[in-house]
Scaffold this motif. Sequence first.
Motif, mmCIF file in Angstrom:
data_model
loop_
_atom_site.group_PDB
_atom_site.id
_atom_site.type_symbol
_atom_site.label_atom_id
_atom_site.label_comp_id
_atom_site.label_asym_id
_atom_site.label_seq_id
_atom_site.Cartn_x
_atom_site.Cartn_y
_atom_site.Cartn_z
ATOM 1 N N GLU A 23 0.810 -1.211 -0.064
ATOM 2 C CA GLU A 23 -0.110 -0.103 -0.203
ATOM 3 C C GLU A 23 1.009 1.145 0.009
ATOM 4 O O GLU A 23 0.215 2.136 -0.641
ATOM 5 N N ARG A 46 -7.976 4.519 -4.768
ATOM 6 C CA ARG A 46 -9.146 3.578 -4.929
ATOM 7 C C ARG A 46 -8.703 2.170 -5.142
ATOM 8 O O ARG A 46 -8.083 1.987 -6.212
ATOM 9 N N TYR A 47 -9.263 1.237 -4.564
ATOM 10 C CA TYR A 47 -9.038 -0.167 -4.693
ATOM 11 C C TYR A 47 -10.477 -0.918 -4.726
ATOM 12 O O TYR A 47 -11.143 -0.351 -3.876
ATOM 13 N N ARG A 67 -11.422 4.530 3.643
ATOM 14 C CA ARG A 67 -10.395 3.680 4.685
ATOM 15 C C ARG A 67 -9.468 4.766 5.161
ATOM 16 O O ARG A 67 -8.762 5.350 4.422
ATOM 17 N N SER A 89 -12.345 1.638 8.400
ATOM 18 C CA SER A 89 -13.063 1.643 7.186
ATOM 19 C C SER A 89 -14.330 2.173 7.780
ATOM 20 O O SER A 89 -15.223 1.832 8.741
ATOM 21 N N SER A 106 -9.952 -6.655 4.508
ATOM 22 C CA SER A 106 -8.756 -6.329 3.532
ATOM 23 C C SER A 106 -7.452 -6.632 3.876
ATOM 24 O O SER A 106 -6.871 -6.479 3.000
ATOM 25 N N LEU A 111 -5.856 -6.659 -2.858
ATOM 26 C CA LEU A 111 -6.797 -5.625 -3.668
ATOM 27 C C LEU A 111 -6.234 -5.479 -4.996
ATOM 28 O O LEU A 111 -4.993 -5.666 -5.285
ATOM 29 N N ILE A 161 -11.709 1.960 -0.517
ATOM 30 C CA ILE A 161 -12.041 0.471 -1.023
ATOM 31 C C ILE A 161 -13.251 0.256 -1.403
ATOM 32 O O ILE A 161 -14.335 0.708 -0.661
#
Length: 414
Positions: A23, A46-47, A67, A89, A106, A111, A161
Amino acid sequence: MKNFNFHIRHQCPQCGAPAVLEETDRLFTCGYCRVTSYLLQNGVFRYILPAAATAETEALFYAPYWRFKGVFYSWVPGDEIQHRFMDISHLAIKSDHLPISLGFRSQALKLTFAAGQSRGRFFKHQVTKNQVMDIIRNRFNDTVNTPLIQQEFIGETLSMIYLPIYSKGNRLFDAVLNTPLSSPLPASFDIETFQPEPRIPDIRFIAALCPACGWDLTGARDSIALHCNHCNRMWQATHKGLRQLPVSHVPEETGSNTIYLPFWKIKARTSGIDLKSYADLVSLANLPKVIQSSWHEKPFYFWCPAFKIRPGQFLLLSRAFTLSQPGALVSAIPEGSLHPVTLPVSEAAESLKISLANFIKPSIITQSKAQSIAIHPETYRLAYIPFHQTHLEIIHPRLNLSINKQLITLAHNL
Ligand SMILES: [Zn+2]
Ligand SMILES: [Zn+2]
């Protein structure tokens, strides 16, 4: 609290080879074509969470969740600065039929970036970034009884997310786990009433080449400042591209095994309190020194770590160097081992009032006066300070500071 970085499946922008990013990764070298690129942040990342293979035949919708990961600092009157690490989140659309948080799912899943996802429909978020920050703030403040002077999130990561869902029979299903999300939906429920997200911004990779001389830039995988060893310039990644950073350093005095830690040296204008000169600092911090007349002319700077580190050490280092006001800086990048810059100056700028609370003598100002103080950052530079490395610690002998090395190397999860 345990913190973690999730992993993101992705493709090399040059050759399309598959890769897995952390990340916090920004500088990415492809294992196949060896090309190094830099990931630019264009708004929040954005995932999407991966849908289970068994859910793939369904018409998928993507529900957005904010998140947040970061440290929340609070200036509590008459007390030490409180800090708390948060990793949460929160559902970003208004619906009673979806879980309010993603929980911990997550962490275990890989992701992908939402950009470029062609299947399914993304819902547009209805809860704004400021609203979600307020929700987090209120959750924290419920545990504190006194009114606070100042609160800041420093060094935080905010991303979005998307949870894939589908509707079947009279229920919504979580497409990751392929299990029902809700009790039976009312007859009035219509998944088509959620507004679609018109466009997910693309992920931007740029070539990690020096804009001045074309040489390869170097840095750690999570660096936000990149070094050109050829023309000896430092570049800062902004959403507009690479910009040259003004850099200085304190000449080394520790001898061998030196590591330079980066700091933001910030000049700021304050209102509600006099803090222009070294003399002002000495009186506000009640330092045991007799103020010399020349100190009224010596400008004051805030010093803030330019790397992520645990909150206790962050406060310790900002306080130590803001109080000691390192001088005799050389305007150049030092030669030797440089610790990566991982905290942007914009985050350091948000820390200034917490930094003030960190050194001011509480007896000097009243609470209402403290509340009226505003600090406006004006100019900054990156300033490296030499530390001595031992097997386990990083030491600044003159200030009698020592930091456990692990606290620095493990801090990339923050
Ligand atoms: Zn490649
Ligand atoms: Zn160069």
